[in-house]
Enzyme design. Sequence first.
Site, short mmCIF file in Angstrom:
data_model
loop_
_atom_site.label_atom_id
_atom_site.label_comp_id
_atom_site.label_asym_id
_atom_site.label_seq_id
_atom_site.Cartn_x
_atom_site.Cartn_y
_atom_site.Cartn_z
N HIS A 207 45.24 63.79 32.78
CA HIS A 207 45.73 62.47 33.21
C HIS A 207 47.09 62.10 32.65
CE1 HIS A 207 44.38 61.51 29.18
NE2 HIS A 207 45.04 60.39 29.26
C1 UD1 Z 1 45.87 55.05 29.09
C2 UD1 Z 1 46.63 55.26 27.78
C3 UD1 Z 1 46.56 56.72 27.38
C4 UD1 Z 1 45.12 57.20 27.33
C5 UD1 Z 1 44.45 56.91 28.66
C6 UD1 Z 1 42.99 57.30 28.61
C7 UD1 Z 1 48.61 53.89 27.30
C8 UD1 Z 1 50.08 53.85 27.36
N1 UD1 Z 1 48.04 54.94 27.94
O1 UD1 Z 1 46.55 55.80 30.10
O2 UD1 Z 1 47.12 56.87 26.09
O3 UD1 Z 1 45.10 58.58 27.08
O4 UD1 Z 1 44.54 55.51 28.93
O5 UD1 Z 1 42.34 57.09 29.81
O6 UD1 Z 1 48.01 53.03 26.72
N2 UD1 Z 1 43.40 52.49 36.50
C9 UD1 Z 1 42.28 52.20 37.22
N3 UD1 Z 1 41.20 51.68 36.55
C10 UD1 Z 1 41.20 51.45 35.23
C11 UD1 Z 1 42.36 51.73 34.51
C12 UD1 Z 1 43.44 52.26 35.14
O7 UD1 Z 1 42.23 52.40 38.42
O8 UD1 Z 1 40.17 50.97 34.70
C13 UD1 Z 1 44.56 53.08 37.20
C14 UD1 Z 1 45.61 52.09 37.55
O9 UD1 Z 1 46.01 52.37 38.83
C15 UD1 Z 1 46.75 52.36 36.58
C16 UD1 Z 1 46.55 53.83 36.25
O10 UD1 Z 1 45.15 54.08 36.37
O11 UD1 Z 1 47.97 52.10 37.18
C17 UD1 Z 1 46.97 54.17 34.86
O12 UD1 Z 1 46.35 53.28 33.90
P1 UD1 Z 1 47.08 52.86 32.53
O13 UD1 Z 1 46.19 51.99 31.72
O14 UD1 Z 1 48.47 52.39 32.84
O15 UD1 Z 1 47.30 54.22 31.79
P2 UD1 Z 1 46.35 55.47 31.63
O16 UD1 Z 1 46.97 56.59 32.39
O17 UD1 Z 1 44.94 55.12 31.94
#
Ligand code: UD1
Length: 365
Positions: A207
């Site tokens: 991811h």
């Molecule tokens: C975040 C953390 C990363 C961690 C990862 C574990 C930061 C900068 N990044 O990354 O260190 O390794 O979590 O999973 O804090 N989304 C959903 N549902 C959710 C959450 C996210 O659909 O419950 C989607 C959204 O479209 C979002 C994308 O995933 O734009 C990325 O989510 P985000 O929280 O920005 O970062 P992660 O890649 O999850």
Amino acid sequence: MKTIISVVGARPNFMKVAPLHKAFQKHAGSVRHLIVHTGQHYDEAMSKVFFGDLELPQPDFYLGVGSGTHAQQTAKIMVEFEKVLEQVHPDLVIVVGDVNSTVACSLVSVKLGIPVAHVEAGLRSGDRTMPEEINRLLTDAIADDLFVTEASGVANLRKEGVEEKKIHLVGNVMIDSLMHYREKAKQSTIIETLGVKPKQFTLVTLHRPSNVDTEEGLGKILTIFERIAAHTEIVFPVHPRTTKMLAQHGLGARAKAIPSLRLLDPIGYLDFLNLVDNAQLVLTDSGGIQEETTFLGIPCLTLRENTERPITCDIGTNDLCGLDVEKVVARSEAIFLGTQKRGRIPELWDGNSAKRIVEVLISKI
Ligand code: UD1
């Protein structure tokens, strides 16, 4: 009665706070331990399922910040968390790991004069293009107590000039959870549901933006799957970011065409632990999974150029491969043929890290 707040935000935080919560319950007469969930992760499968699996109580505060750019997400967490601190006036705030919630809540707390403890401090990948590396550096620079999982973290903090009295080498709270729930995870029926056989499948989690945000990166990942698919079943619970990127780059159909690749929605803690424990090989870019495989003695190839957890390579079963298709395929094939790195469990990864942390903190507040 003292009040301590622990912050959770994203998936890898829950298994770190669960053992702390259990350890604080033993001091319930003198400490009120509250959990604040920022809502950085919010999907049922990325958040709620972990509360059930890890026997965590419902959070005392849910901030509901959701996704956004780094600035938006960090800012929203700060604004909402400040309101909680003004209402509760805790004696201490505990943050874990390296996500945006970690740095945001640390900054708010120290500005209000509330001490901060950082659990999983001192880890450094040396790669400042990773958002997590910035979060680690900033959190450690302002936190009052730094709880470290491995010796490299202590060395990093010393190099950065951190006072010795702030540094505590205590082991790994995530391994506390793993040890506590390993037996229960054996009851999961995920293997049968998927129709795979123990030690005959490869478990994948990917991811990191550096791997999945570009068409080139995703293309290489699919090439790896296509090349190893003849030798193994591939089980891949897909992170929402990766799902979004596969669709955005039009690669969904290519992924679905790979024989023996099972694309799953994100899964809960116990099912995942069962899969890791039964895997023949793990391919990952996660931080925590490098540690879980080292503890369990499962071969792990990490698709990154660097790791902030070098002990997993130095004495564990982890091997850094970058996103180098030839290297990953060659090392995977060697593992399928039975050639694998034998590892050892790092010092203090013994199930008692949360207890050590709580003892230090209780003696201070
Ligand atoms: C975040 C953390 C990363 C961690 C990862 C574990 C930061 C900068 N990044 O990354 O260190 O390794 O979590 O999973 O804090 N989304 C959903 N549902 C959710 C959450 C996210 O659909 O419950 C989607 C959204 O479209 C979002 C994308 O995933 O734009 C990325 O989510 P985000 O929280 O920005 O970062 P992660 O890649 O999850």
